[in-house]
Design an enzyme around this catalytic site. Structure first.
Site, PDB file in Angstrom:
ATOM      1  N   ASP A  17       0.854  -1.278   0.068  1.00  0.00           N
ATOM      2  CA  ASP A  17       0.047  -0.034   0.035  1.00  0.00           C
ATOM      3  C   ASP A  17       0.819   1.300   0.032  1.00  0.00           C
ATOM      4  OD1 ASP A  17      -2.267   1.699   0.737  1.00  0.00           O
ATOM      5  OD2 ASP A  17      -1.563   1.860   2.780  1.00  0.00           O
TER       6      ASP A  17
ATOM      7  N   ASP B 124      -0.343   5.065   0.761  1.00  0.00           N
ATOM      8  CA  ASP B 124      -0.556   6.111   2.180  1.00  0.00           C
ATOM      9  C   ASP B 124      -0.425   5.333   3.573  1.00  0.00           C
ATOM     10  OD1 ASP B 124      -0.868   8.659   0.688  1.00  0.00           O
ATOM     11  OD2 ASP B 124      -2.678   7.244  -0.290  1.00  0.00           O
TER      12      ASP B 124
END
Ligand code: C5P
Ligand code: MG
Length: 275
Positions: free
Chosen positions: A27, A29
């Protein structure tokens, strides 16, 4: 760790089978980027845009209101993903709608990122450089804004050729003005096979059946669903917010949970051991 024994077994297998069998899925953020610094929240790729000078004061306020309404829903441990999904679509759709009203220019993206308060986690250079040196593909699967996060990686000088990104990309008109966001919409809880149809990334890497997955949300756990024939997978979850409330769920779901850890030290240590 819920089961240190399981973690030990997977890490041993990853080490034994070596870099040629490995790929990393992460991922962006609040996983590769920092959640906080000196007691202040760091921006997500959306927030980098939301807070920038190119957005009107009224637009900034409306985007902040959306964040304050929907973010608690996103991380609420008492609601199921099924309940959250339509609300996330609503958040992303409304936020993107507001951004479209703002005449965002492609040529301003670099400056918007430069002037933002975004920070990557400590150890991020070691992480990207190790993967690059060993030719290990890194797939960044993000519900953020692709154009922004790519620029963050470029400015940090870590956007190496082994890195591929799947995210929400902006579509600019011939004058370089933002006119829409490209499909499919990726939000926190559809990071799975349903949006991966658009890429053949995993098919190209079919011999890489060992995976390290990094995420910070419960929705990140399905990011490697598109990999056929997974042999060994190690999932590492960053638990950044509402730690006490979310600890149980995270421990059940991720092999390793890192609580309020703003570094990639654990990940780098594991990579250093297995490579
Ligand atoms: O890269 P990642 O998938 O983590 O990006 C999604 C994150 O961006 C979400 O966790 C969400 O909290 C945040 N977000 C935001 N503003 C929006 C939509 C999502 O900050 N408009
Ligand atoms: Mg995240």
């Amino acid at each position: 760790m819920k089961s240190p024994e399981h973690v030990r077994r997977v890490i041993s297998a990853l080490r034994k089978e070596g870099p040629d069998k490995l790929q990393v899925v992460s991922d962006f953020d609040m996983t590769l980027s920092r959640f906080g610094f000196n007691g202040r929240r760091c921006p997500t790729s959306h927030n980098i845009l939301d807070n920038s000078q190119v957005i009107s004061e009224e637009g900034r306020k409306k985007l902040k209101d959306l964040l304050h309404y929907y973010y608690p829903i996103e991380i609420d441990p008492n609601r199921t993903m099924e309940e959250k999904r339509p609300l996330m679509v609503e958040w992303w759709t409304r936020a993107h709608g507001l951004l479209l009203q703002q005449k965002i220019l492609k040529r301003d993206i670099a400056k918007i990122v430069e002037e933002s308060e975004v920070m990557l986690r400590d150890g991020v250079n070691t992480f990207f450089d190790q993967l690059h040196q060993h030719n290990i593909p890194l797939f960044i699967f993000s519900a953020g804004v692709g154009d922004i996060l790519e620029e963050v990686l470029r400015q940090a000088k870590v956007f190496h050729p082994n890195v591929n990104v799947m995210s929400n990309y902006m579509d600019f008109d011939d004058k370089g003005v933002l006119r829409q966001f490209k499909e499919p919409l990726i939000h926190t809880y559809n990071k799975n096979g349903s949006v991966l149809e658009k890429t053949d990334h995993f098919q190209q890497l079919s011999s890489r059946t060992n995976i390290i997955l990094l995420g910070d949300s419960m929705g990140d756990l399905s990011m490697a669903d598109g990999v056929a024939n997974v042999e060994n997978i190690l999932t590492i979850g960053f638990l950044n917010d509402k730690v006490d409330e979310q600890r149980g769920k995270y421990r059940d779901a991720y092999d390793v949970v890192l609580e309020k850890d703003e570094t990639l030290d654990v990940v780098n240590g594991i990579l250093c051991y297995i490579l």
